[in-house]
Design an enzyme around this catalytic site. Structure first.
Site, PDB file in Angstrom:
ATOM      1  N   PHE A  33      -2.080 -27.678  23.128  1.00 20.09           N
ATOM      2  CA  PHE A  33      -2.124 -26.485  23.982  1.00 20.09           C
ATOM      3  C   PHE A  33      -1.370 -25.330  23.336  1.00 20.09           C
ATOM      4  O   PHE A  33      -0.519 -25.520  22.462  1.00 20.09           O
ATOM      5  CB  PHE A  33      -1.543 -26.779  25.373  1.00 20.09           C
ATOM      6  CG  PHE A  33      -0.065 -27.105  25.344  1.00 20.09           C
ATOM      7  CD1 PHE A  33       0.372 -28.403  25.124  1.00 20.09           C
ATOM      8  CD2 PHE A  33       0.885 -26.101  25.534  1.00 20.09           C
ATOM      9  CE1 PHE A  33       1.732 -28.700  25.089  1.00 20.09           C
ATOM     10  CE2 PHE A  33       2.245 -26.395  25.516  1.00 20.09           C
ATOM     11  CZ  PHE A  33       2.669 -27.694  25.282  1.00 20.09           C
ATOM     12  N   CYS A  34      -1.705 -24.112  23.787  1.00 20.09           N
ATOM     13  CA  CYS A  34      -0.992 -22.906  23.362  1.00 20.09           C
ATOM     14  C   CYS A  34      -1.026 -21.905  24.519  1.00 20.09           C
ATOM     15  O   CYS A  34      -1.476 -22.241  25.612  1.00 20.09           O
ATOM     16  CB  CYS A  34      -1.606 -22.329  22.093  1.00 20.09           C
ATOM     17  SG  CYS A  34      -3.320 -21.821  22.323  1.00 20.09           S
ATOM     18  N   THR A  35      -0.584 -20.683  24.293  1.00 17.90           N
ATOM     19  CA  THR A  35      -0.422 -19.711  25.381  1.00 17.90           C
ATOM     20  C   THR A  35      -1.728 -19.376  26.099  1.00 17.90           C
ATOM     21  O   THR A  35      -1.822 -19.494  27.317  1.00 17.90           O
ATOM     22  CB  THR A  35       0.205 -18.408  24.846  1.00 17.90           C
ATOM     23  OG1 THR A  35       1.284 -18.748  23.993  1.00 17.90           O
ATOM     24  CG2 THR A  35       0.681 -17.527  25.978  1.00 17.90           C
TER      25      THR A  35
END
Ligand SMILES: [Zn+2]
Ligand SMILES: [Zn+2]
Length: 318
Positions: A187-189
């Site tokens: 996951f990321c922003t």
């Protein structure tokens, strides 16, 4: 801005991978001017990373309808329907202008020719993501973001590499000696880093990798106070957003280095209040000054007082 009627900013974060030369938009400087002039017409503020492989941006406006027009115009301009807009509202002004930065790659992983096909890769909706986290046992969750981002918030049980930049991510994963068939959740922003990261991991032989659709921002909007812990770092003056996607009440930007900071200090030189980060708190002259200038002056002339510093620290890293 009057104190009686607090100003609100409508915020949207979105990206699109698209090969611009196929759209006769190889001239990035030309694209940049078109975007800047339209943004000026509509009074849009924000930061847009533009590359031959597409764009990545957070844009804001005090007018919800102007922001809607901007979104529609952007989809027309880039001939891209179905862009996923992650929206929120902020009482803090996230940007003070509109800026386009031209890069070789909109997400730097060292593979500028790799243009993800978003339909075909493994995405998990926030609901599906929760189902794995809550019901399955045999998987790893990996934060693809940099160390200062995961430090202030991440998913329960996530592995957080202490990387300085995203290009270090694939190598970090290799060093963990995770079996290639292990179920891996990344996951990321806002989702964009994972779009490229997943290809890089697949290229290295990991064949059970899944990415969080729309990133943390989309997850928090659907499931506040659930599997996400802490705040989510964002690349603008809000510094971070909380579980309600509201600007952080806890973090400010460290005046010395730009990392999130929460320790309040009163400047020894000019008495201005500021927040200094953990790293800079360990350094003489920085630990109790409000600005680079005050740190410099205090080192030169310990004990001498100076004028109150007026400063705008902008969080425009990316
Ligand atoms: Zn600092
Ligand atoms: Zn000062």
């Amino acid at each position: 801005m009057s104190k009686e009627s607090p100003q609100m900013w409508f915020v949207t974060t979105f990206y699109k991978f698209t090969v611009l030369k196929n759209q006769n938009k190889a001239d990035l400087e030309g694209v940049k001017s078109s975007l800047e002039s339209k943004a000026q017409d509509l009074n849009i503020e924000g930061l847009l990373i533009l590359g031959p492989d597409g764009f990545n941006t957070t844009c804001t406006s005090t007018s919800e309808s102007a922001l809607k027009v901007w979104k529609e115009w952007m989809q027309d301009y880039f001939q891209s329907s179905g862009i996923f807009f992650k929206d929120s509202v902020s009482s803090v002004r996230p940007f003070h202008r509109f800026k386009v930065k031209i890069r070789n790659e909109i997400v730097t992983i060292g593979a500028p020719d790799l243009v993800p096909n978003l339909e075909e890769n493994h995405h998990l909706s926030p609901e599906e993501w929760n189902k794995v986290l809550k019901e399955e046992k045999d998987f790893v969750v990996i934060d693809t973001r940099n160390w200062y981002e995961s430090e202030i918030g991440t998913f329960k049980g996530a592995l957080a590499p202490k990387i300085e930049q995203f290009t270090e991510f694939p190598e970090w994963v290799d060093q963990q000696q995770i079996p290639k068939d292990k179920k891996m959740l990344i996951f990321c922003t806002g989702g964009i880093r994972c779009e490229k990261g997943i290809y890089e991991l697949q290229r290295r032989g990991y064949d059970n990798v899944w990415q969080l659709e729309g990133g943390i921002l989309n997850y928090i909007q659907k499931h506040p106070n659930d599997q996400w812990q802490g705040e989510c770092f964002v690349f603008d003056n809000r510094v971070a957003v909380d579980q309600n996607l509201q600007p952080s009440q806890t973090y400010k930007l460290c005046p010395h280095c730009g990392q999130p900071a929460k320790t309040k200090i009163q400047c020894q030189r000019c008495d201005t209040e500021a927040c200094v980060c953990e790293q800079c708190l360990k350094i003489d002259w920085k630990k109790d000054t409000c600005s680079k200038n005050c740190a410099y002056q205090l080192e030169l002339h310990p004990g001498r007082k100076g004028k109150h510093q007026v400063r705008v620290i902008e969080n425009l890293r990316k």
